[in-house]
Each structure stands twice: as C-alpha cells, then as structure tokens.
Design a protein around this motif. Structure first.
Motif, PDB file in Angstrom:
ATOM      1  N   LEU A  98       0.744   5.280   2.430  1.00  6.40           N
ATOM      2  CA  LEU A  98       0.678   4.443   1.225  1.00  6.40           C
ATOM      3  C   LEU A  98       1.666   4.933   0.168  1.00  6.40           C
ATOM      4  O   LEU A  98       2.295   4.126  -0.530  1.00  6.40           O
ATOM      5  N   ASP A 146       4.910   3.681   0.976  1.00  3.79           N
ATOM      6  CA  ASP A 146       5.002   2.263   0.601  1.00  3.79           C
ATOM      7  C   ASP A 146       5.337   2.122  -0.875  1.00  3.79           C
ATOM      8  O   ASP A 146       6.159   1.275  -1.263  1.00  3.79           O
ATOM      9  N   LEU A 175       8.651   0.403  -2.414  1.00  2.93           N
ATOM     10  CA  LEU A 175       8.634  -0.674  -3.402  1.00  2.93           C
ATOM     11  C   LEU A 175       9.471  -0.312  -4.618  1.00  2.93           C
ATOM     12  O   LEU A 175      10.137  -1.172  -5.211  1.00  2.93           O
ATOM     13  N   GLU A 183       3.929 -10.581   0.186  1.00  5.11           N
ATOM     14  CA  GLU A 183       3.067  -9.408   0.184  1.00  5.11           C
ATOM     15  C   GLU A 183       3.649  -8.313  -0.701  1.00  5.11           C
ATOM     16  O   GLU A 183       2.962  -7.719  -1.528  1.00  5.11           O
ATOM     17  N   ASN A 184       4.986  -8.038  -0.555  1.00  7.95           N
ATOM     18  CA  ASN A 184       5.629  -7.015  -1.367  1.00  7.95           C
ATOM     19  C   ASN A 184       5.553  -7.368  -2.842  1.00  7.95           C
ATOM     20  O   ASN A 184       5.371  -6.507  -3.699  1.00  7.95           O
ATOM     21  N   GLU A 206       2.151  -6.537  -4.120  1.00  5.29           N
ATOM     22  CA  GLU A 206       2.012  -5.088  -4.213  1.00  5.29           C
ATOM     23  C   GLU A 206       2.779  -4.547  -5.420  1.00  5.29           C
ATOM     24  O   GLU A 206       2.286  -3.682  -6.138  1.00  5.29           O
ATOM     25  N   ARG A 207       4.003  -5.062  -5.647  1.00  9.52           N
ATOM     26  CA  ARG A 207       4.784  -4.612  -6.807  1.00  9.52           C
ATOM     27  C   ARG A 207       4.054  -4.907  -8.110  1.00  9.52           C
ATOM     28  O   ARG A 207       4.065  -4.107  -9.046  1.00  9.52           O
ATOM     29  N   PHE A 255      -6.032  -8.839  -2.027  1.00  7.72           N
ATOM     30  CA  PHE A 255      -5.240  -7.636  -1.776  1.00  7.72           C
ATOM     31  C   PHE A 255      -5.426  -7.150  -0.342  1.00  7.72           C
ATOM     32  O   PHE A 255      -4.448  -6.824   0.344  1.00  7.72           O
ATOM     33  N   THR A 305      -2.298  -7.265   2.285  1.00  7.65           N
ATOM     34  CA  THR A 305      -1.669  -5.971   2.552  1.00  7.65           C
ATOM     35  C   THR A 305      -2.364  -5.163   3.642  1.00  7.65           C
ATOM     36  O   THR A 305      -1.771  -4.246   4.184  1.00  7.65           O
ATOM     37  N   LYS A 313      -4.736  -3.187   2.999  1.00 10.23           N
ATOM     38  CA  LYS A 313      -5.078  -1.911   2.364  1.00 10.23           C
ATOM     39  C   LYS A 313      -6.240  -2.111   1.408  1.00 10.23           C
ATOM     40  O   LYS A 313      -6.443  -3.208   0.884  1.00 10.23           O
ATOM     41  N   PHE A 319      -5.107   2.412  -2.597  1.00 15.29           N
ATOM     42  CA  PHE A 319      -3.721   2.141  -2.995  1.00 15.29           C
ATOM     43  C   PHE A 319      -3.460   2.650  -4.412  1.00 15.29           C
ATOM     44  O   PHE A 319      -2.389   3.206  -4.699  1.00 15.29           O
TER      45      PHE A 319
END
Length: 537
Positions: free
Chosen positions: A407, A410, A414, A429-430, A433-434, A470, A474, A476, A481
C-alpha cells in the motif's frame, strides 16, 4: 478427567476460541439492557476484531430505535460471518422493521437477508428479500448498488435451480454495472453469468464470461478473485470436453485458491478435477483429488458436496479396488439419506451422543492409572500449541507488513504519477485513490480528523457509501490505506531531516502518542523509527 478438562480450557483460550463466546455474551447483554453502554461495548469488540472499518460509538442521546436497529443489524453481520445463519437471520429480521425508510441501511439489511436465506436453502424467501432490495436501490438511483442487488437476486434463482430467471436478472445487473463504471463489481457479475450459462448448457458463453471477468480482476490485481474465475472457466471447458485445457486451468485455479485460503471453492475444484480424471480413465489420480475434497467438505460439514466426493471415490475405486469401492458406496448411501431424512440425521446425532458418553465413561475408569501420562502429554501439547501460536502470530505480522508495504508503494506511485493516459477503469480507480490521499494529507497538515467517517464527509459521501465504493474500486480497506499514507509520510520525514525529533514526526503524521506511533511504524517497517533513520542515513 479434571486435569484433561483443565488442559482443554487452556488450549481453547490460547487458540482464541473465546471470541465467539465474547460476542454472544455482549449481544445477549444488549438484548437484556438495550442501552448505549452495552451497545458501545459490542461495537468496541467488533472494532478490536477489525470487523468494522472505523469504531462505531453511540452518543448518550441516541434514539432507542436507532440503537437497536444498528446493533441488531451488526449482530446479524457477525453471525453471518461466523456461518451461524439461523441467528444471523433472526437478528436481521429484528433490525429490519426498525428501518422505516427506503434508504441504504434498509437495502443492506434486505440484501443480507436474501443471502442468508440462500444459505439456509429457503430460496423463495431469498428471492422476495432480494427483489425488495432491488426496488429500493432503483429508487435511490445508485447503479452500483442496483447491480449488486440484482446479482444477489440472480444467485438466489440459481440456488433455486431456475437458471432462466437468473439469466434475466444477471443481464440487467450487467447493464447497471456498466453504467456505474465499477470494474470490480462488473467482474463479480460476469463470474455469476459464467455460472448461469454453464447451468443452461451454453458452455462457450460460460467460458467467454469467465474470461472477461478474469481480465477485469487481473487489471485490478485481485488474485483471489482471479482464481475463482479460473475455476469457472475450467468447469465450462469440461462441458466443452476440452479436457487437457480444463485440467491445466483447474490446476492453476487450485493453486490460487490454496494461496488465498478459499477452502470451499478449493474443495469444489478438487471434486471437479476428480471427475475430469474419471472421464479420462485416470482412476488413481481421481482417488487423490476426491480424497482431498472429502476431507475438506467433512471438516466444513458440507454434506451436499461430500456426497459427490464419495460418489467419485466409489466410481474411481470400482476398477482398481472393489473392497474400497463397496466402503465408499456405503458412505455415499448413508450421506445421501442424511440429506433428505431428518430421522436419519437425528439417529446419527443420538449415536454420536451415546458414543461420546461411552468414551467419557472409559476415560473416568482409566484416569487413576493414567494421571502421570496425562500430565506429560498435556504439557507437551501445551508447548506445541504455544509454539504454534507464536508461529501464527509471526506469519500474521509478515502478511500485514507485506500488505502495508504494498500500500505504501501504491501511495508513492500515486505521488509520482501525473494524470497518466491509462485505461479508463484504472484511471478512475487511481483518481479516486488520489482524492483520498489528498484529503488525508490536508487533514494531517491542518490537524483535522482523518477517520474514515471524516474522509467520507469531506468527499460529500456517506460513510457506508464511501467504504463500499473504496473497497469495490481498489480492493483495499480504507482504514488500512489511511495508515499506509501516514507511514509513507513518516518514512519521508524521518529520512529528509535527521534533526527532526521522532515525537514531532508522530504528531505531524496524526499520532498524539509517540509510543503508539512507534508501535505502528515497527509493524509496517519491522524496525523502530530511530533504527529506520539510522539504516537510511
């Protein structure tokens, strides 16, 4: 006898078997008192078990119906996870009438009741709950939720052996999944479609849907799901009589299922591989696969699939060992009868009770002459269990550390990836997450709350909606995270400024207590913050 019972109690405590009893006690305590204190104790237990992403705490002024609704719903979730489906059903049915409005909480409860009734074999009731869940999700205008509830409905019809109805609902679910743009959800529905078309005898379509699901799971890095998709494809290939290809796919699936710990799917695939060996006159290999499957199904108490294992063993032994074949035929007939005869099941239960009582009587008679032996054996077993507990703890820490470091990588990826031209699903997805990384870092900079509920609020989402989105996008857990973001930031600060005190790094990363920070850091990097700084110097 007392000595043996003492050792048994000690072993059970070491193994952590008391957790289920703790939950039973806390839930029963709430049932008696129905107050905030007993509810908060139950949710504190769930938080310690990491059963919820964030700790749920009720204020003293909470409405009594809201308190009962949430506590009973989560009791149902707990018992479902423990595979105690009867208790799960009872608590979910108690929570449901308190959910008076057609909202997300009511949809979740109806969906849970649908799945529970599938497990209990009450398919008619499962379909009724699943349909009510679909109606609410459509009114909420949430395509992702609608696709999920339609998948549950299709699964209920599949379990009821009505694949034509299941096909209709899964195709509707795929339309909603496409609209929602959730690749992990779409993969789940494609996998269900593969099973439905296998049941309908359209093996080519079954292979196609399994391949499409596998590709999506592969992009998302969901290895456990990839193994399930291979299982679905291998089964369909057997239907197409492509035995050599099916064998290779199933062997690959079995390796993945072992690695992910999916014991039930593993046992089903071992059965499938056994029947595949029989079709190719490879009886001795078939015996090995069926024996492994029978052992696993026996431990799980899955009589339906255990019957198939003994049927396969009977057919495999027929040409190579007739005596063993007769034994397996007896096992098969006994198990088959127990599936459909309550009287037979009761008789078996009575026989087991009588047998256990006889054994107990023999032990009482022999205890005086075997006391010394019991002490020696008990001490040895206790030492072995303690050693096993230590090994288990170390393995668990290694798994946690590997997950946390992945993680953290990851998060670093990012940071170093400026809006790339990625595949649409990966970019989405990115992007999400960002957004989460940015919100957490802004919260750390300003000293604000960075709990899951606070992050959801800053993203204008409800906590449950954020958590489900989430995880779906992802793969996760939000809580883990967030910890990875804190650990990545801590590592950066420790190496960029050697004069910065560890306590200041802890505060900047959201830890009020330096010792709690050091403990979390050591779990992630297997060394203290000071040792980490020295190694990187």
């Amino acid at each position: 006898m007392k000595l043996r019972l003492l050792f048994i109690v000690i072993l059970l405590c070491i193994a952590g078997g008391a957790s289920a009893d703790d939950a039973d006690r806390l839930i029963a305590d709430f049932d008696r008192k129905a107050d905030v204190a007993s509810a908060n104790k139950f949710f504190e237990f769930l938080d310690r078990r990491e059963f919820t992403d964030s700790k749920i705490v009720f204020p003293s002024a909470v409405h009594a119906d809201s308190l009962r609704q949430q506590t009973w719903y989560w009791a149902a979730e707990w018992y479902y996870d423990c595979q105690n489906y009867s208790l799960a059903r009872d608590y979910a049915k108690r929570a449901l009438p308190l959910m008076r409005w057609p909202n997300l909480d009511k949809s979740c409860c109806l969906n849970l009741l649908g799945i529970i009734h599938v497990r209990l074999g009450d398919f008619k009731t499962a379909v009724e709950y699943a349909k009510r869940c679909v109606d609410i999700d459509i009114r909420l205008n949430d395509p992702d939720r609608v696709s999920s509830s339609l998948n549950t409905l299709a699964g209920a019809y599949m379990a009821a052996n009505q694949p034509q109805d299941a096909e209709r609902y899964i195709l509707r679910g795929l339309e909603y999944a496409e609209r929602a743009g959730n690749p992990s959800r779409k993969a789940v529905l494609l996998g269900m479609a593969s099973e439905i078309y296998y049941k309908l005898g359209d093996y080519s379509k079954s292979v196609d849907y399994a391949d499409r699901a596998y590709r999506l799971d592969s992009i998302g890095g969901r290895e456990a799901k990839m193994a399930v998709r291979l299982s679905q494809k291998g089964t369909a290939l057997v239907g197409l009589k492509k035995y050599a290809e099916a064998e290779q796919v199933l062997l690959k699936a079995i390796a993945g299922l072992r690695a992910s710990g999916n014991v039930h799917s593993l046992a089903i695939d071992l059965n499938q591989l056994g029947f595949l060996m029989l079709r190719q006159d490879r009886e001795r290999e078939a015996v090995g696969y069926f024996s492994q499957a029978a052992s696993l199904f026996g431990k799980m108490g899955d009589l339906y699939n255990l019957v198939n294992s003994h049927k396969g063993l009977y057919e495999s032994y027929w040409s190579i060992n007739p005596d063993s074949a007769r034994i397996e035929l007896e096992h098969f007939n006994a198990l088959r009868d127990s599936l459909y005869s309550t009287a037979t099941a009761d008789a078996l239960a009575r026989y087991k009770t009588e047998f256990d009582t006889d054994r107990l009587r023999e032990e009482v008679e022999q205890i005086h002459s075997a006391r010394h032996r019991d002490i020696v054996v008990g001490v040895c077993v206790l030492a072995v269990v303690m050693l096993a507990g230590i090994v288990y703890h170390k393995r668990r820490m290694r798994r946690y550390r590997a997950e946390m470091l992945a993680l953290i990588r990851d998060v670093e990826r990012l940071d170093g990836t400026p809006e790339p031209e990625e595949a649409p699903t990966e970019a989405a997805e990115n992007s999400f997450e960002r957004m989460v990384v940015d919100v957490v870092r802004q919260g750390l900079a300003s000293g604000d709350d960075i709990s899951v509920s606070a992050i959801a609020s800053r993203l204008n989402l409800g906590e449950q909606t954020f958590r489900r989105r989430f995880v779906a996008e992802t793969g996760k857990q939000p809580k883990t995270f967030v910890m990875a973001i804190q650990m990545e930031m801590a590592a950066r600060m420790l190496t960029s400024d050697a004069s910065l005190p560890v306590a200041e790094v802890a505060r900047a990363c959201g830890f009020d207590d330096a010792s709690a920070f050091s403990h979390a850091f050591k779990k992630a990097y297997s060394c203290s913050p000071t040792q980490f700084r020295q190694k990187r110097a």
